[in-house]
Scaffold this active site. Structure first.
Site, short mmCIF file in Angstrom:
data_model
loop_
_atom_site.label_atom_id
_atom_site.label_comp_id
_atom_site.label_asym_id
_atom_site.label_seq_id
_atom_site.Cartn_x
_atom_site.Cartn_y
_atom_site.Cartn_z
N GLU A 172 -8.12 -45.49 -15.13
CA GLU A 172 -8.98 -46.88 -15.24
C GLU A 172 -8.09 -48.10 -15.50
OE1 GLU A 172 -12.10 -47.27 -14.55
OE2 GLU A 172 -12.47 -45.04 -14.48
N HIS A 197 -7.87 -47.80 -8.25
CA HIS A 197 -8.14 -46.54 -8.25
C HIS A 197 -7.37 -45.95 -7.15
CE1 HIS A 197 -10.40 -45.54 -11.94
NE2 HIS A 197 -11.33 -46.35 -11.80
N HIS A 217 -12.03 -53.04 -8.20
CA HIS A 217 -11.77 -52.03 -9.12
C HIS A 217 -11.50 -50.62 -8.56
CE1 HIS A 217 -12.89 -49.90 -12.85
NE2 HIS A 217 -13.14 -49.00 -12.05
N GLU A 218 -12.21 -50.34 -7.17
CA GLU A 218 -12.04 -49.18 -6.70
C GLU A 218 -10.53 -48.99 -5.86
OE1 GLU A 218 -13.78 -46.61 -7.57
OE2 GLU A 218 -15.34 -47.81 -8.58
ZN LIG Z 1 -12.94 -47.00 -12.70
#
Ligand SMILES: [Zn+2]
Length: 262
Positions: free
Chosen positions: A54, A28, A24-25
């Site tokens: 997101e 980003h 997830h990170e």
């Molecule tokens: Zn996030």
């Protein structure tokens, strides 16, 4: 060379937290790295919106990182590290296991479907706090009642309840819906990105650079040249459309659960 520092979650008893929090990170981080350095300090040299931010993390975490093809390609690497624990597990069983749907208390480790009920709880509480219909001293009870209502489980203590997120203590009210919106944008972007055969075959063969190039070209490099709605229109030819997420979920989970879901 630019660097991005990311944070992640570690649970010594649950490998899944570090895997998908990290993916997830990274989503980003790749977005931030893909925003051009030109015009530094201007609105163009920054991310489009937090929902779009997101969308990039959720796309990597879920659409790619919880997909069957990704684990078909990558499971052997995990098995090499955790040979004893995973030696008798097949890639397909692992894929099914990581996509098990069940009510849970912790948002960040929820499955892709029930996740949005966690967001709904937080959204309703924020709406009622800001609207003056709920006082902060009653927020904990409201939280527990909503978990019971939507997920049929109740936290035993606040660490797995209302105190589990950092957002409210940081003053981040109104942020949680960006996770759901991000997931919905992600499904629409991923459907567009993978509609061509060359993208499908690249991902099938474990080459994820083609996907990153596509995201760079269509989303990252534009920074805040457009608002989220305009960006979505430009990238996919239509406004944010929940059908993409619904169809993605129906196709994926009807296969996993060998059932017709509609
Ligand atoms: Zn996030």
């Amino acid at each position: 060379m630019e660097y991005i520092r990311i944070t992640t979650r570690v649970n010594e008893n649950d490998l899944s937290e570090i895997i998908w929090s990290s993916i997830h990170e990274v989503g980003h981080a790749l977005y931030e790295l893909g925003i051009p350095d030109d015009n530094r300090g201007t609105p163009i040299n920054q991310y489009c919106s937090m929902s779009i931010h997101e969308s990039q993390s959720r796309l990597y975490e879920n659409n790619l990182g919880r997909s069957e093809i990704f684990w078909k390609n990558e499971f052997h690497s995990l098995q090499n590290v955790f040979d004893r624990q995973l030696e008798s597990v097949s890639a397909f069983d692992f894929y099914k296991g990581i996509n098990r749907v069940r009510p849970s208390l912790i948002r960040t480790s929820a499955d892709e479907i029930t996740y949005h009920l966690h967001i709904l709880v937080r959204f309703e509480i924020e709406r009622d706090l800001i609207g003056g219909r709920l006082s902060t001293k009653d927020a904990k009870d409201a939280w527990n009642e909503k978990y019971e209502k939507y997920l049929s489980i109740v936290p035993k203590h606040d660490a797995e309840g209302i105190l589990q997120d950092v957002h409210w203590s940081q003053g981040l009210f109104g942020y949680f819906p960006t996770y759901s919106l991000g997931s919905f944008y992600a499904a629409q972007f991923y459907a567009k990105a993978t509609e061509k055969d060359n993208m499908k075959s690249a991902i099938n063969s474990g080459n994820y650079d083609t996907l990153l190039d596509w995201l760079r070209e269509h989303i990252h490099k534009l920074g805040r040249s457009f608002n989220a709605e305009e960006l979505c229109q430009n990238v996919t030819g239509e406004s944010l459309n929940l059908d993409y997420f619904v169809n993605y979920i129906l196709a994926k989970y009807s296969e996993i659960y060998s059932a017709r879901l509609n």
